[in-house]
Design an enzyme around this catalytic site. Sequence first.
Site, PDB file in Angstrom:
ATOM      1  N   ARG A   1      -1.661 -10.914  -5.263  1.00 16.70           N
ATOM      2  CA  ARG A   1      -1.748  -9.462  -5.424  1.00 16.70           C
ATOM      3  C   ARG A   1      -0.971  -8.748  -4.319  1.00 16.70           C
ATOM      4  NH1 ARG A   1      -7.063  -7.554  -4.427  1.00 16.70           N
ATOM      5  NH2 ARG A   1      -5.834  -5.681  -4.405  1.00 16.70           N
TER       6      ARG A   1
ATOM      7  N   ASN B   1       0.806  -1.226   0.000  1.00 16.48           N
ATOM      8  CA  ASN B   1       0.000   0.000   0.000  1.00 16.48           C
ATOM      9  C   ASN B   1       0.840   1.278   0.000  1.00 16.48           C
ATOM     10  OD1 ASN B   1      -2.203  -1.605  -0.113  1.00 16.48           O
ATOM     11  ND2 ASN B   1      -2.942  -1.198   1.964  1.00 16.48           N
TER      12      ASN B   1
HETATM   13  C1  UD1 Z   1      -6.775   1.381   1.077  1.00 15.91           C
HETATM   14  C2  UD1 Z   1      -5.906   0.141   1.002  1.00 15.91           C
HETATM   15  C3  UD1 Z   1      -6.680  -1.097   1.415  1.00 15.91           C
HETATM   16  C4  UD1 Z   1      -7.326  -0.885   2.781  1.00 15.91           C
HETATM   17  C5  UD1 Z   1      -8.103   0.417   2.838  1.00 15.91           C
HETATM   18  C6  UD1 Z   1      -8.624   0.753   4.224  1.00 15.91           C
HETATM   19  C7  UD1 Z   1      -4.363   0.710  -0.775  1.00 15.91           C
HETATM   20  C8  UD1 Z   1      -3.879   0.444  -2.157  1.00 15.91           C
HETATM   21  N1  UD1 Z   1      -5.415  -0.012  -0.363  1.00 15.91           N
HETATM   22  O1  UD1 Z   1      -7.835   1.196   0.138  1.00 15.91           O
HETATM   23  O2  UD1 Z   1      -5.773  -2.192   1.473  1.00 15.91           O
HETATM   24  O3  UD1 Z   1      -8.212  -1.956   3.056  1.00 15.91           O
HETATM   25  O4  UD1 Z   1      -7.288   1.516   2.409  1.00 15.91           O
HETATM   26  O5  UD1 Z   1      -7.587   0.785   5.130  1.00 15.91           O
HETATM   27  O6  UD1 Z   1      -3.795   1.513  -0.054  1.00 15.91           O
HETATM   28  N2  UD1 Z   1     -14.890   5.514   0.541  1.00 15.91           N
HETATM   29  C9  UD1 Z   1     -15.935   6.316   0.138  1.00 15.91           C
HETATM   30  N3  UD1 Z   1     -15.687   7.269  -0.823  1.00 15.91           N
HETATM   31  C10 UD1 Z   1     -14.456   7.435  -1.388  1.00 15.91           C
HETATM   32  C11 UD1 Z   1     -13.407   6.633  -0.949  1.00 15.91           C
HETATM   33  C12 UD1 Z   1     -13.644   5.661   0.023  1.00 15.91           C
HETATM   34  O7  UD1 Z   1     -17.046   6.178   0.619  1.00 15.91           O
HETATM   35  O8  UD1 Z   1     -14.298   8.301  -2.252  1.00 15.91           O
HETATM   36  C13 UD1 Z   1     -15.135   4.469   1.559  1.00 15.91           C
HETATM   37  C14 UD1 Z   1     -14.877   3.071   1.009  1.00 15.91           C
HETATM   38  O9  UD1 Z   1     -15.979   2.575   0.314  1.00 15.91           O
HETATM   39  C15 UD1 Z   1     -14.583   2.295   2.267  1.00 15.91           C
HETATM   40  C16 UD1 Z   1     -13.854   3.322   3.125  1.00 15.91           C
HETATM   41  O10 UD1 Z   1     -14.187   4.595   2.598  1.00 15.91           O
HETATM   42  O11 UD1 Z   1     -15.757   1.884   2.882  1.00 15.91           O
HETATM   43  C17 UD1 Z   1     -12.347   3.152   3.165  1.00 15.91           C
HETATM   44  O12 UD1 Z   1     -11.829   3.258   1.865  1.00 15.91           O
HETATM   45  P1  UD1 Z   1     -10.385   3.862   1.568  1.00 15.91           P
HETATM   46  O13 UD1 Z   1      -9.737   4.304   2.823  1.00 15.91           O
HETATM   47  O14 UD1 Z   1     -10.525   4.854   0.464  1.00 15.91           O
HETATM   48  O15 UD1 Z   1      -9.638   2.580   1.021  1.00 15.91           O
HETATM   49  P2  UD1 Z   1      -8.748   2.454  -0.272  1.00 15.91           P
HETATM   50  O16 UD1 Z   1      -7.885   3.641  -0.436  1.00 15.91           O
HETATM   51  O17 UD1 Z   1      -9.572   2.004  -1.414  1.00 15.91           O
END
Ligand code: UD1
Length: 420
Positions: free
Chosen positions: A399, A23
């Site tokens: 992955r 990550n």
């Molecule tokens: C990153 C990590 C993943 C980890 C996650 C949470 C990477 C490549 N992946 O994923 O391994 O599980 O953080 O620690 O770093 N959300 C929204 N709107 C948005 C963005 C997110 O509602 O625009 C929600 C998502 O649906 C989810 C939550 O926020 O429920 C957390 O997502 P996020 O922190 O963005 O995770 P990722 O960056 O996708």
Amino acid sequence: MEKIVVKGVKQLKGEVDISSAKNSILPIIAATILCPEPIIIENAPRLEDVEVICRLLSELNCDVDISDISNKLIIDTKNMVEMDANEELMRKMRASFLIMGPMLARFGYCKLSLPGGCNIGSRPIDLHLKGFKLLGAEVKTDHGFVEVKAKKMVGSRIYLDFPSVGATENIIMASIFIDGVTIIENAAEEPEIWDLAQFLNKMGAKIEGAGFGKITITGVRSLKGTVYTPIYDRIEAGTFMIAAAITNSKIKINGINEEHLRPIIEKLKECGVNFSDYKNNSIIVDGTGTKNPVDIKTLPYPGFPTDMQAQMMSLLSVVKGVSVITETVFENRFMHVAELLRMGANIKIDGRTAIIEGIEKLTGCEVKATDLRAGAAMILSGLSAEGQTEISDIYHIDRGYVNIEEKFRRLGAEIYRVTV
Ligand code: UD1
């Protein structure tokens, strides 16, 4: 099709080396778009996700040399073109969306296919887009694509409704060249955000507060090429800590930052695991003692990571007593429960809560890796289960874990990959 076969029950012994964080390296690779000079990333983990994002950059005309990826990954984005990214690669990995912020910063334009849902939840991108809009970009979504463009971006104050890791990273990268100051409030505090900021600052960016809830980015004109080594993978380290606990073993883990692992270490201590001799980024994990049931709620950092929830459930399935796990980060991250039930676990789901009544022993059978961390959880369960566990859909595991079966074999586990 490949499968991983695990034979339990065996005690582990020896040492394991942790790779660099998946990550961290994914946003760092995306951030190379911001600098048209060669960049060397050392100790790059050879992961499927790393290869996907590298292929994505290659298709955009960047020079990416992954021939010696485990030592260094060399990227030069000088010849990059602002064409649309390969849709198939975009859909393969959600983190591909991290190229949007840097492309917007460099070209003032980016069009990508919208990331689909994945099996752990719908995972919207509204917070990324909210950030881009506040920075002055025009955002258009239609026909499954999202297009952002900006003639001139402006510094802004952006409050995230939820501390999204990806949105925080994308907004940091989008604002690097803005003439002015951008402030992100309620930013994600994960160590990987700090790592991305360290990398960018080493190239000449001005980012303050990364790793805390308020991040300030003061725009600069350009960035310079650099050599960088990402932090260790705290989730891989946590997975091996649980391996020691579930097999009642004592092992040494090399390549950790104890501070980054505090939420995991503290929970494992509560469960009865002992830690000692933390020095030179190594730690001894003693999982030979009696284990206690624990309650866990997944939260953004510094809370307990959702990426360790499945592995922890494997452990708690065989810890006498009742444990409760509440998943608050993703709405559908209990797919592994059905697989654990096949192995004999006693788990009930009520909405976002899992109630686990520990049993004496799991029994090996055919299971699926329903997502990346769920796959790791199946390996852990297999190590402690009676008989043989056969795990399919292991592309999920590849992955995010480098040579996982080899690392476990070196610890004395009976685990191998077969083609069927
Ligand atoms: C990153 C990590 C993943 C980890 C996650 C949470 C990477 C490549 N992946 O994923 O391994 O599980 O953080 O620690 O770093 N959300 C929204 N709107 C948005 C963005 C997110 O509602 O625009 C929600 C998502 O649906 C989810 C939550 O926020 O429920 C957390 O997502 P996020 O922190 O963005 O995770 P990722 O960056 O996708």
